[in-house]
Design a protein around this motif. Sequence first.
Motif, short mmCIF file in Angstrom:
data_model
loop_
_atom_site.label_atom_id
_atom_site.label_comp_id
_atom_site.label_asym_id
_atom_site.label_seq_id
_atom_site.Cartn_x
_atom_site.Cartn_y
_atom_site.Cartn_z
N LEU A 7 0.81 -1.22 0.00
CA LEU A 7 0.00 0.00 0.00
C LEU A 7 0.84 1.27 0.00
CD1 LEU A 7 -2.82 -0.94 2.55
CD2 LEU A 7 -2.82 -1.18 0.07
N ALA A 8 2.16 1.13 0.09
CA ALA A 8 3.02 2.29 0.17
C ALA A 8 2.85 3.18 -1.06
CB ALA A 8 4.48 1.86 0.30
N GLY A 9 2.63 4.47 -0.82
CA GLY A 9 2.48 5.43 -1.91
C GLY A 9 1.10 5.48 -2.52
N GLN A 10 0.18 4.62 -2.08
CA GLN A 10 -1.16 4.63 -2.64
C GLN A 10 -2.03 5.67 -1.92
OE1 GLN A 10 -3.12 0.87 -2.96
NE2 GLN A 10 -1.58 0.02 -4.35
N ARG A 11 -3.10 6.07 -2.60
CA ARG A 11 -4.05 7.06 -2.06
C ARG A 11 -5.38 6.36 -1.80
NH1 ARG A 11 -3.07 11.64 -6.63
NH2 ARG A 11 -3.77 9.86 -7.86
N TRP A 12 -5.75 6.31 -0.55
CA TRP A 12 -6.97 5.59 -0.15
C TRP A 12 -7.99 6.54 0.44
CZ3 TRP A 12 -8.82 0.68 -0.70
CH2 TRP A 12 -7.96 -0.20 -1.37
N LEU A 13 -9.23 6.35 -0.01
CA LEU A 13 -10.35 7.12 0.50
C LEU A 13 -11.14 6.24 1.46
CD1 LEU A 13 -11.80 9.87 0.19
CD2 LEU A 13 -13.23 8.79 -1.55
N LEU A 14 -11.31 6.67 2.67
CA LEU A 14 -12.09 5.94 3.67
C LEU A 14 -13.47 6.57 3.79
CD1 LEU A 14 -12.60 4.00 6.05
CD2 LEU A 14 -11.50 5.69 7.54
N GLY A 15 -14.51 5.78 3.53
CA GLY A 15 -15.88 6.22 3.74
C GLY A 15 -16.38 5.69 5.07
N VAL A 16 -17.00 6.54 5.85
CA VAL A 16 -17.52 6.16 7.16
C VAL A 16 -19.02 6.41 7.17
CG1 VAL A 16 -17.32 6.47 9.65
CG2 VAL A 16 -15.32 6.86 8.20
N SER A 17 -19.79 5.34 7.36
CA SER A 17 -21.25 5.50 7.44
C SER A 17 -21.71 5.37 8.88
CB SER A 17 -21.96 4.49 6.53
OG SER A 17 -21.74 3.16 6.98
N GLY A 18 -23.01 5.53 9.11
CA GLY A 18 -23.54 5.72 10.44
C GLY A 18 -23.82 4.48 11.24
N GLY A 19 -22.78 3.81 11.71
CA GLY A 19 -22.94 2.66 12.59
C GLY A 19 -22.05 2.81 13.80
N VAL A 20 -22.35 2.04 14.85
CA VAL A 20 -21.56 2.11 16.08
C VAL A 20 -20.09 1.83 15.81
CG1 VAL A 20 -21.24 1.08 18.36
CG2 VAL A 20 -23.54 1.50 17.51
N ALA A 21 -19.83 0.96 14.85
CA ALA A 21 -18.44 0.58 14.54
C ALA A 21 -17.64 1.74 13.96
CB ALA A 21 -18.42 -0.61 13.59
N ALA A 22 -18.25 2.89 13.76
CA ALA A 22 -17.50 4.06 13.29
C ALA A 22 -16.38 4.41 14.26
CB ALA A 22 -18.44 5.25 13.10
N TYR A 23 -16.48 3.97 15.50
CA TYR A 23 -15.42 4.27 16.46
C TYR A 23 -14.09 3.62 16.06
CZ TYR A 23 -15.40 -0.38 18.64
OH TYR A 23 -15.26 -1.73 18.89
N LYS A 24 -14.13 2.62 15.16
CA LYS A 24 -12.91 1.97 14.70
C LYS A 24 -12.23 2.75 13.56
CE LYS A 24 -14.47 -2.76 15.76
NZ LYS A 24 -14.67 -4.12 15.20
N ALA A 25 -12.91 3.75 13.02
CA ALA A 25 -12.38 4.46 11.85
C ALA A 25 -11.03 5.12 12.11
CB ALA A 25 -13.40 5.47 11.34
N PRO A 26 -10.82 5.82 13.24
CA PRO A 26 -9.49 6.41 13.46
C PRO A 26 -8.37 5.37 13.47
CG PRO A 26 -11.09 7.36 14.96
CD PRO A 26 -11.76 6.21 14.30
N ALA A 27 -8.62 4.21 14.07
CA ALA A 27 -7.60 3.16 14.08
C ALA A 27 -7.31 2.66 12.67
CB ALA A 27 -8.04 2.00 14.97
N LEU A 28 -8.37 2.58 11.83
CA LEU A 28 -8.18 2.14 10.45
C LEU A 28 -7.35 3.16 9.67
CD1 LEU A 28 -8.63 0.25 8.12
CD2 LEU A 28 -10.93 1.22 7.82
#
Length: 409
Positions: A7-28
Amino acid sequence: MSGDGALAGQRWLLGVSGGVAAYKAPALVRRLREAGAEVRVVMTAAAQAFIGPLTLQAVSGHPVHIDLLDADAEAGMGHIELARWADGLIIAPATAHLIARLAHGLADDLLSTTVLATEAPVWLAPAMNQRMWAQTVVQDNCRRLAELGIGLIGPDDGGQACGDVGAGRMSEPEAIVEYLSAMASRDSLAGRRFVLTAGPTQEPLDPVRFLGNRSSGRMGFALAGALARAGADVDLVAGPVQLTTPPGVKRTDVQTAEEMLAAVLARLEGATGFIGVAAVADYRPVDVATHKIKKSDAVLELRLQPNPDILARVASDPRRPELVMGFAAETRDLETAARGKLAAKDLDLIAANRVGEGLAFDQPDNALEVFSADQCWTLPRQSKQLLAERLVDIIVETLDRHSTDARRS
């Protein structure tokens, strides 16, 4: 942050939708950046009820994108700008509502319009209550997404915020990044061809009944897809299952063990590997009734005869592939039984799992012990998709060892 992986040098877009598991998004976000990726974040309105944009801005190093009609975006076309920027898009968590919208092409916010506008690979990490995940309409939507080329990572089995336990838990950030890294290494099996079996077989008793088993085919289909993503040509011989063919896989449907053997042998010439994931029926009726067997008060006795051993037949064939791998489903003495089959059938690898109530068959996840003559790999319980990616790593490692041994001899 920088990494030296796929994944080095790649550009990734993270989409976060409305679920309790959104709390894991910062770690991701942090795991992606540690892998060397640049990350930007898009949030739905509902996601902001669970986590604030400032948190994700802090860990990503970029402003978080929220509004579809953003005058500050390039020419007011934020979704097009983001769609062109991204090398890949991962939505985590992906709620049942978002999955349904994407499956039907609905685009009424920044995240959904970006998915429609991008040419980059799109992956979803579902997260929802286990009863919701099991609903037919949700599974139908997931199959539709697979047909559209959108992949799923997970969900995993485990405890949920509501107190339920079951499938529907979002995969952990570390596992998601490991999966995406494997996807980025698509050429590890380029130029190689695999024949693979999956699902159950059904042995007819009469025109309406058969002998079968509870195999869903999920593990075999997941592995077929993982092999294809690694660059291999894949011939999948499938028993009776209701699963969507993974992208890039050539599929042949069969019903009985004898039909499966014939299909395998017809495709064996020139194959690099054969992987027998199918739960092949050990026996078939000696006599198949021409008409439906009528119920009576008398005891019904069936005479059964052994089915062909497809794995053993391939392993002893003059056209034997470079790698022959089997699967073993056991209720006890897992390692002893698996190593016995490994030696008796002259296999290169065998993946063993325990079966029983809530284990292996017709489950979204599994745990495996993989054995060669001199090695063992322990794969803890996780989604069958993630297991499939790890199995591909083991297959590549084994083939590389074969090549090294051949050069030395």
